[in-house]
Design a protein around this motif. Structure first.
Motif, PDB file in Angstrom:
ATOM      1  N   ALA A  62      20.433  45.988  58.106  1.00  0.00           N
ATOM      2  CA  ALA A  62      21.646  46.592  58.668  1.00  0.00           C
ATOM      3  C   ALA A  62      22.839  46.414  57.733  1.00  0.00           C
ATOM      4  CB  ALA A  62      21.972  45.968  60.022  1.00  0.00           C
ATOM      5  N   ILE A  63      23.710  47.403  57.792  1.00  0.00           N
ATOM      6  CA  ILE A  63      25.006  47.302  57.107  1.00  0.00           C
ATOM      7  C   ILE A  63      26.045  47.333  58.227  1.00  0.00           C
ATOM      8  CG2 ILE A  63      26.631  48.546  55.618  1.00  0.00           C
ATOM      9  CD1 ILE A  63      24.070  49.593  54.126  1.00  0.00           C
ATOM     10  N   ILE A  64      26.985  46.399  58.209  1.00  0.00           N
ATOM     11  CA  ILE A  64      27.931  46.348  59.332  1.00  0.00           C
ATOM     12  C   ILE A  64      29.360  46.559  58.851  1.00  0.00           C
ATOM     13  CG2 ILE A  64      26.530  44.949  60.900  1.00  0.00           C
ATOM     14  CD1 ILE A  64      27.890  42.482  59.872  1.00  0.00           C
ATOM     15  N   GLY A  65      30.172  47.090  59.746  1.00  0.00           N
ATOM     16  CA  GLY A  65      31.578  47.335  59.437  1.00  0.00           C
ATOM     17  C   GLY A  65      32.396  46.051  59.529  1.00  0.00           C
ATOM     18  N   VAL A  66      33.596  46.069  58.964  1.00  0.00           N
ATOM     19  CA  VAL A  66      34.389  44.837  58.883  1.00  0.00           C
ATOM     20  C   VAL A  66      34.820  44.331  60.257  1.00  0.00           C
ATOM     21  CG1 VAL A  66      35.228  45.134  56.523  1.00  0.00           C
ATOM     22  CG2 VAL A  66      36.482  46.189  58.402  1.00  0.00           C
ATOM     23  N   THR A  67      34.987  45.228  61.212  1.00  0.00           N
ATOM     24  CA  THR A  67      35.352  44.775  62.552  1.00  0.00           C
ATOM     25  C   THR A  67      34.233  43.920  63.142  1.00  0.00           C
ATOM     26  OG1 THR A  67      36.649  46.769  62.857  1.00  0.00           O
ATOM     27  CG2 THR A  67      36.092  45.550  64.836  1.00  0.00           C
ATOM     28  N   VAL A  68      33.007  44.384  62.904  1.00  0.00           N
ATOM     29  CA  VAL A  68      31.856  43.630  63.408  1.00  0.00           C
ATOM     30  C   VAL A  68      31.788  42.269  62.710  1.00  0.00           C
ATOM     31  CG1 VAL A  68      29.353  43.660  63.709  1.00  0.00           C
ATOM     32  CG2 VAL A  68      30.672  45.796  63.871  1.00  0.00           C
ATOM     33  N   VAL A  69      32.060  42.269  61.405  1.00  0.00           N
ATOM     34  CA  VAL A  69      32.054  41.007  60.647  1.00  0.00           C
ATOM     35  C   VAL A  69      33.058  40.037  61.252  1.00  0.00           C
ATOM     36  CG1 VAL A  69      32.471  39.942  58.398  1.00  0.00           C
ATOM     37  CG2 VAL A  69      31.356  42.183  58.534  1.00  0.00           C
ATOM     38  N   LYS A  70      34.232  40.571  61.536  1.00  0.00           N
ATOM     39  CA  LYS A  70      35.296  39.739  62.098  1.00  0.00           C
ATOM     40  C   LYS A  70      34.871  39.147  63.436  1.00  0.00           C
ATOM     41  CE  LYS A  70      39.230  41.703  60.510  1.00  0.00           C
ATOM     42  NZ  LYS A  70      40.116  42.870  60.693  1.00  0.00           N
ATOM     43  N   GLN A  71      34.283  39.995  64.280  1.00  0.00           N
ATOM     44  CA  GLN A  71      33.936  39.567  65.628  1.00  0.00           C
ATOM     45  C   GLN A  71      32.808  38.539  65.642  1.00  0.00           C
ATOM     46  OE1 GLN A  71      35.608  40.181  68.275  1.00  0.00           O
ATOM     47  NE2 GLN A  71      37.010  41.677  67.345  1.00  0.00           N
ATOM     48  N   LEU A  72      31.836  38.740  64.777  1.00  0.00           N
ATOM     49  CA  LEU A  72      30.643  37.907  64.866  1.00  0.00           C
ATOM     50  C   LEU A  72      30.610  36.767  63.856  1.00  0.00           C
ATOM     51  CD1 LEU A  72      27.885  40.586  65.473  1.00  0.00           C
ATOM     52  CD2 LEU A  72      29.085  39.201  67.150  1.00  0.00           C
ATOM     53  N   PHE A  73      31.240  36.975  62.701  1.00  0.00           N
ATOM     54  CA  PHE A  73      31.062  35.990  61.629  1.00  0.00           C
ATOM     55  C   PHE A  73      32.334  35.226  61.288  1.00  0.00           C
ATOM     56  CE2 PHE A  73      27.584  38.927  61.140  1.00  0.00           C
ATOM     57  CZ  PHE A  73      26.512  38.087  60.894  1.00  0.00           C
ATOM     58  N   ASP A  74      33.419  35.522  62.024  1.00  0.00           N
ATOM     59  CA  ASP A  74      34.673  34.822  61.754  1.00  0.00           C
ATOM     60  C   ASP A  74      35.032  34.871  60.264  1.00  0.00           C
ATOM     61  OD1 ASP A  74      35.930  34.054  63.968  1.00  0.00           O
ATOM     62  OD2 ASP A  74      34.837  32.158  64.206  1.00  0.00           O
ATOM     63  N   ASN A  75      34.720  35.998  59.686  1.00  0.00           N
ATOM     64  CA  ASN A  75      35.026  36.194  58.276  1.00  0.00           C
ATOM     65  C   ASN A  75      34.222  35.304  57.315  1.00  0.00           C
ATOM     66  OD1 ASN A  75      36.781  38.302  58.737  1.00  0.00           O
ATOM     67  ND2 ASN A  75      38.519  36.922  59.054  1.00  0.00           N
ATOM     68  N   THR A  76      33.157  34.715  57.805  1.00  0.00           N
ATOM     69  CA  THR A  76      32.259  34.051  56.848  1.00  0.00           C
ATOM     70  C   THR A  76      31.294  35.108  56.322  1.00  0.00           C
ATOM     71  OG1 THR A  76      30.678  33.494  58.577  1.00  0.00           O
ATOM     72  CG2 THR A  76      32.372  31.842  58.071  1.00  0.00           C
ATOM     73  N   ASN A  77      30.645  34.810  55.208  1.00  0.00           N
ATOM     74  CA  ASN A  77      29.804  35.815  54.563  1.00  0.00           C
ATOM     75  C   ASN A  77      28.564  36.131  55.407  1.00  0.00           C
ATOM     76  OD1 ASN A  77      28.467  37.473  52.855  1.00  0.00           O
ATOM     77  ND2 ASN A  77      28.103  35.948  51.252  1.00  0.00           N
ATOM     78  N   PRO A  78      28.411  37.385  55.845  1.00  0.00           N
ATOM     79  CA  PRO A  78      27.282  37.726  56.711  1.00  0.00           C
ATOM     80  C   PRO A  78      26.029  38.144  55.935  1.00  0.00           C
ATOM     81  CG  PRO A  78      28.790  39.566  56.594  1.00  0.00           C
ATOM     82  CD  PRO A  78      29.317  38.525  55.649  1.00  0.00           C
ATOM     83  N   ILE A  79      26.190  38.367  54.630  1.00  0.00           N
ATOM     84  CA  ILE A  79      25.059  38.915  53.864  1.00  0.00           C
ATOM     85  C   ILE A  79      23.869  37.941  53.949  1.00  0.00           C
ATOM     86  CG2 ILE A  79      24.278  39.773  51.603  1.00  0.00           C
ATOM     87  CD1 ILE A  79      26.607  41.406  52.575  1.00  0.00           C
ATOM     88  N   GLY A  80      22.712  38.506  54.268  1.00  0.00           N
ATOM     89  CA  GLY A  80      21.491  37.709  54.330  1.00  0.00           C
ATOM     90  C   GLY A  80      21.259  37.053  55.679  1.00  0.00           C
ATOM     91  N   LYS A  81      22.280  37.114  56.573  1.00  0.00           N
ATOM     92  CA  LYS A  81      22.127  36.491  57.897  1.00  0.00           C
ATOM     93  C   LYS A  81      21.286  37.391  58.794  1.00  0.00           C
ATOM     94  CE  LYS A  81      24.752  32.954  57.020  1.00  0.00           C
ATOM     95  NZ  LYS A  81      26.041  33.260  56.455  1.00  0.00           N
ATOM     96  N   THR A  82      20.702  36.794  59.792  1.00  0.00           N
ATOM     97  CA  THR A  82      19.897  37.581  60.723  1.00  0.00           C
ATOM     98  C   THR A  82      20.691  37.789  62.009  1.00  0.00           C
ATOM     99  OG1 THR A  82      17.887  36.649  59.818  1.00  0.00           O
ATOM    100  CG2 THR A  82      17.734  37.650  61.994  1.00  0.00           C
ATOM    101  N   ILE A  83      20.767  39.036  62.429  1.00  0.00           N
ATOM    102  CA  ILE A  83      21.440  39.344  63.690  1.00  0.00           C
ATOM    103  C   ILE A  83      20.448  40.063  64.587  1.00  0.00           C
ATOM    104  CG2 ILE A  83      23.783  39.493  62.754  1.00  0.00           C
ATOM    105  CD1 ILE A  83      23.407  42.521  62.560  1.00  0.00           C
ATOM    106  N   LYS A  84      20.779  40.114  65.881  1.00  0.00           N
ATOM    107  CA  LYS A  84      19.938  40.896  66.789  1.00  0.00           C
ATOM    108  C   LYS A  84      20.708  42.162  67.168  1.00  0.00           C
ATOM    109  CE  LYS A  84      17.425  37.194  69.192  1.00  0.00           C
ATOM    110  NZ  LYS A  84      16.086  37.325  68.576  1.00  0.00           N
ATOM    111  N   ILE A  85      20.035  43.300  66.945  1.00  0.00           N
ATOM    112  CA  ILE A  85      20.610  44.543  67.443  1.00  0.00           C
ATOM    113  C   ILE A  85      19.691  45.043  68.543  1.00  0.00           C
ATOM    114  CG2 ILE A  85      21.310  46.913  66.901  1.00  0.00           C
ATOM    115  CD1 ILE A  85      21.773  46.061  64.025  1.00  0.00           C
ATOM    116  N   ASN A  86      20.247  45.164  69.736  1.00  0.00           N
ATOM    117  CA  ASN A  86      19.450  45.535  70.919  1.00  0.00           C
ATOM    118  C   ASN A  86      18.148  44.706  70.977  1.00  0.00           C
ATOM    119  OD1 ASN A  86      21.537  47.280  71.156  1.00  0.00           O
ATOM    120  ND2 ASN A  86      20.295  49.154  71.212  1.00  0.00           N
ATOM    121  N   ARG A  87      18.331  43.400  70.794  1.00  0.00           N
ATOM    122  CA  ARG A  87      17.275  42.384  70.900  1.00  0.00           C
ATOM    123  C   ARG A  87      16.250  42.419  69.767  1.00  0.00           C
ATOM    124  NH1 ARG A  87      16.403  44.117  76.041  1.00  0.00           N
ATOM    125  NH2 ARG A  87      17.893  43.332  77.569  1.00  0.00           N
TER     126      ARG A  87
END
Ligand code: ADP
Ligand code: MG
Length: 657
Positions: free
Chosen positions: A409-434
Motif C-alpha cells: 500500500a501507498i498511503i497519503g500524508v493524512t493517513v500517516v499523521k493519523q496512524l503513525f504520528d509522523n514516524t516513518n511508516p515505510i515497511g510497517k504492516t497495516i491492516k486494510i479491511n482486516r
C-alpha cells in the motif's frame, strides 16, 4: 453718428422673491471713443446696473445695446465673453484678485481665455511696471495693500490692451492717497486713448472725468461734458470687431488645457487636507480592489498550477450517469468496466498515451491500537505517473505486484499523521479491511480540493483491491491520458463509441460518463469569475461612494469660488472654459487618488504575500481599470458641479458674498 457704445431705452428689473426692483427704467446714452465718463448718483440709483450692461456682464430686459456697431441682442453668451476678453477691461471696488496665485499669474489670467498661445509673463510684468509694481511680482495679493491690489487689478484690465475700461467704484475701498494714485493711472490711460467708464458717488473722483452722467431712480437726470474737456487725442484706427469670429478657437488648440491643469493642481494644493480627505474614498476603494484582485488572481493562478500538475489532458471514464457521479443507479444503469475495456482504450495509440483502471471503495486501516477510515483506491501501473502520485518517500508498485495481487500500500500524508504520528511508516504492516498490507510509499501531499482532503487516501494495486479487499469484479472507472490536450474532444468521442459498441449501449444511454479536466477547470474558473464579479461590485460601490465625496467637495468648491468664477467670466471665460476647469480639477483629484490607491494596493498585496504567504498576482489590467474608472468617476461626479459653475451669470457670481 453711431458711437462706440450706444444704449437705447434700456430697462432692467430684478426679481427678489415676490418684489421686483426697477433698477433701470428707460436709459439711453451714447459714449464715444476716447471719452472718460463718470456715472454718478446716490446709492441704488442704477449706476452699477448700467455699467454691467455696458460691460456685457449683464443683458437688458428690453431696449437695445450696440457695442462697436454690433447689436448685443444677437450675440450668444460665449460671443459676449469673447468680446469682453478682447475689448473690455474691468476694475472692481473689491479688486477680485485670485488669492492663490501670485500677481503675475493674476495679471495674465485674461490671456488664458484669449485663444492666443503663449506664456505672457513678459506682458504681465510690463503691465505691472506700468502701475509701479514691478518689484512685487512674486507676491500674492494678500501681501499687498489695498491700493496695490487695485493697481494689480488695473494691470490685469490692461493686459489684453482693451478699448474700454469699466470701473465700478474703483476707489471705494481705498483711502484718499491711494484713491488719488488710482485715479491718476486711469486718467493717464484715458490720455493714451482708452475709453474709461467709471461709476462713483464721490465728487472728487468724478472730477477726473471729462463727462459726468448723473442717475436717479433708474434714469439719467443729467449728462454734462466738462467745459474744456476734449476727447482723447489718440482716437484713431479701426474699431470694428467681429465677435462671432473671435470665438472660433477650439479649447484644445490653444494652451488652455495645460493651464487649467496647472490651476487645478494649484487649487487642490491650496486645500491639501480637504482634497486629501475627499480623495480618500477613491483611494481606499482603488487600493482594496487592487489588493483583492491580486489575491483573487493569485488564488486562480495557484489553482491552475495544481490543475496543470494533475494533467490537463486527462480523461476520467466513470460508470454511472454524469448527474449521479460514480453512484450506482440500479441494475442495468451502470456500465461494468473490466480490464479488456482498459486495454481496448489503451490500444488507440494515436490518441491515448496511457490508460489505467481504478476501483474505489472505503478502507478501514488499523495500525497498532489506532484505526482510521479513509478512501481506498485500487489503481493500475500507469496511474502513478498519470495522476502524479508516485511517492517521493518510498516507491511505486511494480508491474509484478499489480499482476500478483500483492498486499502493498501507498498511503497519503493524512493517513500517516493519523496512524503513525509522523514516524516513518515505510515497511510497517497495516491492516486494510482486516487484511495485512506492507506500506511501501507515501503519496505526495496534494492538499485540499474543495472540501475533499486529497491526502486522506490509501492506494493499493487494482487487482488486490478488486479480488482481495473489496470483492468486486468491475472497475469503478478508467483514467485516460490523451496524447495532447488538443485531442481531448476527439478522444472522448472515440472512447465513448468504443464503450457503447463493446457494451452494446444505445447512443442515449447514460450508464457511463467521460469527464475531462477542462470541465473541472471551467467549474473553477466560473467560481473565480463569480469572485471577480463580486470584487467588481465592491469596486463599483467604493468608486461611487468616493465619487459622491468628490462631488460633494466640488460643490463646496464651486460655491466657495463663486466670485472667482464671476471674475473669470468677466475677463472672458466662456461656459466650456469654466466647465473644463472644474472637470480637470475633479478628474485630477480622482486620478491622483487612484494612483495613490494603486501604489497602496500593490503594497498591501506584497505585504500579504510576504508575511502571510498568500499567493498574489497584481495584474496590469486591474491597474489600468482602476485608473480608467477613477478618471471616469471624476468625470461623472464632477460634471454636475462643473455645470453649476459654468451656468453662473457673471454679475450674480461677482456679487456673491
Ligand atoms: P447703484 O450701483 O447705483 O448703487 P445698483 O445698480 O447696484 O445701484 O442697483 C440698483 C437697484 O437694483 C438697487 O435697488 C439694488 O438693490 C437693485 N439690485 C441691483 N442688483 C440686484 C440683484 N442682482 N438682485 C436684486 N436687486 C438688485
Ligand atoms: Mg453700485
Amino acid at each position: 453718428m453711431s458711437g462706440l457704445l450706444e444704449v437705447i431705452d434700456v430697462h432692467r428689473t430684478y426679481q427678489i422673491g415676490d418684489s421686483t426692483v426697477q433698477a433701470l427704467r428707460g436709459v439711453s446714452v451714447t459714449i464715444e471713443r476716447g471719452e472718460f465718463v463718470a456715472i454718478m448718483g446716490p446709492s441704488g440709483s442704477g449706476k452699477s446696473s448700467l455699467l454691467q450692461i455696458l460691460g456685457l456682464l449683464d443683458n437688458p430686459d428690453s431696449g437695445e445695446y450696440r457695442i462697436l456697431g454690433q447689436n448685443v441682442n444677437t450675440l450668444s453668451e460665449d460671443e459676449q465673453a469673447g468680446l469682453r476678453n478682447n475689448v473690455a477691461g474691468f476694475v472692481f471696488q473689491q479688486f477680485h484678485l485670485l488669492k492663490r496665485m501670485n500677481i503675475v499669474d493674476n495679471v495674465r489670467l485674461p490671456y488664458i481665455y484669449s485663444g492666443i498661445k503663449g506664456h505672457f509673463r513678459k506682458e504681465a510684468i510690463a503691465r505691472l511696471a506700468q502701475v509701479g509694481l514691478e518689484k512685487r511680482i512674486d507676491h500674492t495679493p494678500n501681501q499687498l495693500s489695498g491700493g496695490e491690489q487695485q493697481r494689480v487689478a488695473i494691470a490685469r484690465a490692461l493686459v489684453r490692451d482693451p478699448l474700454i475700461i469699466f470701473a465700478d467704484e474703483p476707489t471705494g475701498n481705498l483711502d484718499s492717497k491711494n484713491s488719488a494714485e488710482i485715479m491718476k493711472i486711469l486718467k493717464g490711460l484715458n490720455e493714451e486713448g482708452k475709453t474709461v467708464i467709471m461709476v462713483t458717488h464721490e465728487n472728487e473722483i468724478a472730477a477726473y472725468a471729462g463727462r459726468v452722467i448723473t442717475m436717479r431712480d433708474g434714469v439719467i437726470v443729467s449728462d454734462e461734458r466738462r467745459p474744456g474737456a476734449a476727447l482723447s487725442a489718440a482716437v484713431s484706427g479701426d474699431m470694428s470687431f467681429d465677435a462671432h469670429a473671435a470665438r472660433n478657437v477650439a479649447i484644445w488648440q490653444d494652451g488652455r488645457y495645460s493651464v487649467f491643469m496647472a490651476q487645478a493642481f494649484q487649487a487642490i494644493l491650496a486645500n491639501k487636507m480637504r482634497s486629501f480627505l475627499s480623495v480618500l474614498g477613491i483611494l481606499v476603494g482603488v487600493a482594496s480592489v487592487i489588493a483583492m484582485m491580486a489575491l483573487g488572481e493569485g488564488a486562480k493562478a495557484s489553482m491552475e498550477e495544481q490543475l496543470k500538475s494533475m494533467g490537463s489532458n486527462m480523461l476520467s471514464v466513470r460508470a454511472g450517469s454524469a448527474k449521479i457521479r460514480g453512484a450506482a443507479q440500479g441494475a442495468g444503469a451502470v456500465a461494468r468496466f473490466t480490464f479488456p475495456d482498459v486495454d481496448e482504450i489503451a490500444s488507440r495509440r494515436d490518441l491515448v498515451k496511457n490508460a489505467a483502471g481504478v476501483v474505489n471503495g472505503a478502507g478501514r486501516i488499523v495500525y497498532g491500537n489506532k484505526n482510521w477510515s479513509t478512501s481506498l483506491s485500487g489503481v493500475g501501473y500507469d496511474y502513478g505517473t498519470m495522476r502524479a502520485v508516485t511517492p517521493t518517500v518510498g516507491r511505486w508498485f511494480t508491474r509484478e505486484e499489480i499482476q500478483q495481487r500483492e498486499k502493498v500500500a501507498i498511503i497519503g500524508v493524512t493517513v500517516v499523521k493519523q496512524l503513525f504520528d509522523n514516524t516513518n511508516p515505510i515497511g510497517k504492516t497495516i491492516k486494510i479491511n482486516r487484511i495485512n498490507f506492507t506500506v511501501i510509499g507515501i503519496a505526495p501531499a496534494k492538499g485540499f480540493s474543495g472540501q475533499q482532503d486529497e491526502d486522506d487516501v490509501a492506494i493499493i494495486p487494482v487487482t488486490t483491491a478488486m479480488y482481495r479487499v473489496l470483492g468486486r469484479t468491475y472497475l469503478s472507472g478508467i483514467f485516460v491520458e490523451v496524447t495532447s490536450p488538443g485531442l481531448i474532444g476527439q478522444a472522448k468521442d472515440i472512447i465513448s463509441s468504443q464503450i457503447r459498441k463493446r457494451h452494446r449501449l444505445k447512443a442515449d444511454d447514460d450508464s457511463f460518463n467521460i469527464r475531462d479536466m477542462t470541465e473541472i477547470q471551467q467549474m473553477l474558473s466560473s467560481t473565480t469569475e463569480t469572485m471577480s464579479l463580486l470584487l467588481g461590485a465592491i469596486a463599483a460601490i467604493s468608486l461611487v461612494v468616493g465619487g459622491i465625496g468628490i462631488m460633494n467637495i466640488m460643490l463646496v468648491s464651486v460655491t466657495e469660488r463663486t466670485r472667482e468664477i464671476g471674475l473669470r467670466k468677466a475677463i472672458g471665460a466662456c461656459r466650456n472654459d469654466i466647465m473644463l476647469q472644474f472637470l480637470v480639477e475633479s478628474v485630477s483629484m480622482t486620478i491622483s487618488g487612484g494612483f495613490i490607491g494603486i501604489v497602496l494596493g500593490v503594497g498591501i498585496s506584497l505585504i500579504l504575500s510576504f508575511f502571510a504567504g498568500w499567493a498574489v498576482k497584481t495584474s496590469i489590467i486591474s491597474i489600468v481599470l482602476a485608473t480608467v474608472f477613477s478618471a471616469m468617476t471624476g468625470m461623472f461626479f464632477g460634471l454636475w458641479p462643473a455645470r453649476k459653475a459654468a451656468e453662473l451669470k457673471p454679475v450674480e457670481a461677482l456679487r456673491y458674498e
